[in-house]
Design a protein around this motif. Sequence first.
Motif, mmCIF file in Angstrom:
data_model
loop_
_atom_site.group_PDB
_atom_site.id
_atom_site.type_symbol
_atom_site.label_atom_id
_atom_site.label_comp_id
_atom_site.label_asym_id
_atom_site.label_seq_id
_atom_site.Cartn_x
_atom_site.Cartn_y
_atom_site.Cartn_z
ATOM 1 N N TYR A 320 0.836 -1.204 0.000
ATOM 2 C CA TYR A 320 0.000 0.000 0.000
ATOM 3 C C TYR A 320 0.871 1.254 0.000
ATOM 4 C CZ TYR A 320 -4.612 -2.156 0.866
ATOM 5 O OH TYR A 320 -5.795 -2.847 0.756
ATOM 6 N N ILE A 578 -4.923 -1.482 -6.041
ATOM 7 C CA ILE A 578 -5.540 -1.190 -4.738
ATOM 8 C C ILE A 578 -6.840 -1.973 -4.588
ATOM 9 C CG2 ILE A 578 -6.657 0.610 -3.365
ATOM 10 C CD1 ILE A 578 -3.695 0.984 -3.289
ATOM 11 N N ASP A 582 -7.689 -4.528 -1.618
ATOM 12 C CA ASP A 582 -8.846 -4.311 -0.740
ATOM 13 C C ASP A 582 -9.750 -5.540 -0.699
ATOM 14 O OD1 ASP A 582 -7.904 -1.819 -0.161
ATOM 15 O OD2 ASP A 582 -9.401 -0.718 -1.322
ATOM 16 N N TRP A 583 -9.960 -6.186 -1.845
ATOM 17 C CA TRP A 583 -10.782 -7.406 -1.861
ATOM 18 C C TRP A 583 -10.143 -8.524 -1.052
ATOM 19 C CZ3 TRP A 583 -15.619 -7.874 -2.474
ATOM 20 C CH2 TRP A 583 -16.340 -7.103 -3.398
ATOM 21 N N SER A 585 -8.290 -8.033 1.717
ATOM 22 C CA SER A 585 -7.944 -7.539 3.060
ATOM 23 C C SER A 585 -9.049 -7.788 4.075
ATOM 24 C CB SER A 585 -7.614 -6.036 2.989
ATOM 25 O OG SER A 585 -6.432 -5.827 2.247
ATOM 26 N N SER A 601 -13.580 1.760 -2.352
ATOM 27 C CA SER A 601 -12.149 1.519 -2.535
ATOM 28 C C SER A 601 -11.521 2.609 -3.393
ATOM 29 C CB SER A 601 -11.941 0.146 -3.185
ATOM 30 O OG SER A 601 -10.586 -0.080 -3.491
ATOM 31 N N LYS A 604 -11.426 6.104 -1.725
ATOM 32 C CA LYS A 604 -10.381 6.170 -0.706
ATOM 33 C C LYS A 604 -9.066 6.693 -1.281
ATOM 34 C CE LYS A 604 -8.571 2.278 0.427
ATOM 35 N NZ LYS A 604 -8.397 0.892 0.929
#
Length: 701
Positions: A320, A578, A582-583, A585, A601, A604
């Motif tokens: 990230y 990203i 995110d999927w 996490s 997402s 953000k």
Amino acid sequence: MKKIALVSLMALMAATGMAQPKDGGNPFFKEYTTPFKVPPFNLIDTSHFIPAIVEGIKQQQAEIDAIVNNPKAPTFENTIVAYDKSGALLSKVGSVFGSLNGANTSPALQAIARKTSPMSTKHRDNISLNEKLFKRIKTVYENRNKSKLTPLQIRVVEKYYSDFERNGANLSEADKTKLRAINQELSMLGLKFGENLLAETNNNFKLVVDNKADLAGLPADVIISGADQAKQDGMEGKWVFTLQKPSMIPFLQYAQNRELRKKIYMGYNMRGNNDNEFDNKVNILKIANLRAERANLLGYKTYADYIISNNMAKTPEAVYDFLNKIMEPALNVAKQDLAEMQAIADREGANIKLEAWDWWFYSEKLRKEKYNLDEAEIKPYLSLENVRTGMFYVANKLYGITFTKRPDLPVYHTEVDAFEIKDSTGKHIGVLYMDYHPRPGKRSGAWCGRFRSQSYENGKRITPVITIVTNFTRPAGDAPALLTWDETSTLFHEFGHALHGLFTDGQYERIAGSIPRDMIELPSQVMENWAGEPEVLKVYAKHYKTGEVMPQELITKLEKSMTFNQAFVTVEYIAASILDLDWHSFTAPKQVDVNAFEKESMDKIHLIPEILPRYRTTFFSHITGGYAAGYYVYLWAAVLDSDAFQSFVDSGNLYNKDIAAKFRKFILTEGGNDEGMVQYRKFRGQDPSPIPLLKKRGLDK
């Protein structure tokens, strides 16, 4: 059990129309007699796959049983090497089936995949969760430093021990049962996702133009391609444009009809998200939740933690941070480009606010305005054959290898070419298959695969058989296939993967060619750098009609424009990376609205509405395949490839054979012999710098 399996197999053959082999023979059960022992595609029938896969599973299980039941104490040879060499038949048939199902599928092959995927998943679990096998591997692992093993052998032991741990060998029996169920469901969901995407891309959308005025702005070759597609689809006299990029991208770049640009753009970006039988929202949510559950079961906070712990980056937080640091300058430059494009629209009196489907159209205008360069000027110099000649030339200059077309080798489709590769001494290195154009049975995108990996048998190296599959612009009218610059770069990219597969040389399958996922794109991306170098362009960029080398004026324009639109490319790529992270996490399974989750997402990271992520959730096939929680690797490896190429530039010789020899040895041939950064330092003599990448993309402002 055998009787039930046979009845099931016969029923499947009848239901899918698979023919029985005429002579009852199965090519997979024999040693190939073809030149270089390539697959005899002319003899392989769909009915051969299931029996060969079933027998392959049976044979490998017998090999595992022999290891487990060996009364002798576990050693490197009788346990690790025996396991490393197991499964030859399964690998033989699996590599052919997997390659054909991606490049030339059919309802019969898809039915076989649905039948065999659960079988293969169960078989892999039977091995990775075999308590007795793991116990023997663990014994060798615990004694590795006092067993007189070489450093390479110790690495093989450590990798296998880690594999078994990461695949659940230490779980309780109850948790192993849960893991098996999760793995089974994931295998079927991945298949379904891919089948839906194939249908949505190739069958469920066509932009049909029946008014010639709606073709305004399109180059002649694009119009001819549209007419050819219409004729192929039984609509002669009209023009058809599809969601395959060689058809869609030129339409977005040049079509003056804004509503039609929007229609094809949204058709592409809504794939798998249309609330129809091919919708992928439920599939992807199930996949994300099952992966979260699987990661928790294996002792990891998230699936991203599970995957990235095995990569160079080590933690999701590091990824990230890496992506956000590049996103900021890239987004700033993208906004500047957007403002300039909006100014063009305003000057022309378009009276619109630019939207995502306008970016390609106005970026072409901006390119023309800034660099006096139109991609249509470049394409006549980039025939497929010339570009291929160029990349072969670069490989010859760097590594001394040669490529000879072999029309005598069997192929799986008439459009496929086969080449023999030899080293500078004339010694055979391997075979390369190349499959260039879109067709209904081919999934979208471009990739490099294999029909056979390199291996060793009785001390003799078995040479690899590699395949490059693309979806490039077809020939139009009397012109050959003329590539865009993106397609040219892509061909060099996949060729880099192919060189990695061809040059890999190792005794142990587990580590031969095995480099971290966030380094795997280094061999491919580094090759892209040569494609645009002026001295390389002068070798292969020749006009398809006249043979004239691309004029220096045009080369200069192309060179100056290399950073053009790179902010857009970088932003859409990071956005997808990203989204992938995110999927993956989720700390536990949860229910979310897929589109709302995607929007959150992207909000953000402050993604502007004029740019969508390169892959939206419902057609993000990378993350249902081998790049889950790992789509970021292309950018991570871009730092490495830019730094690696800089070493050639700094030497003053783009074909510096000493540097090429080190790259071949430490990255392409022995890349799996140690950790990724260790191997990179052996090649480069230093850590990679991000500066060459930022400069190359015009983000060092």
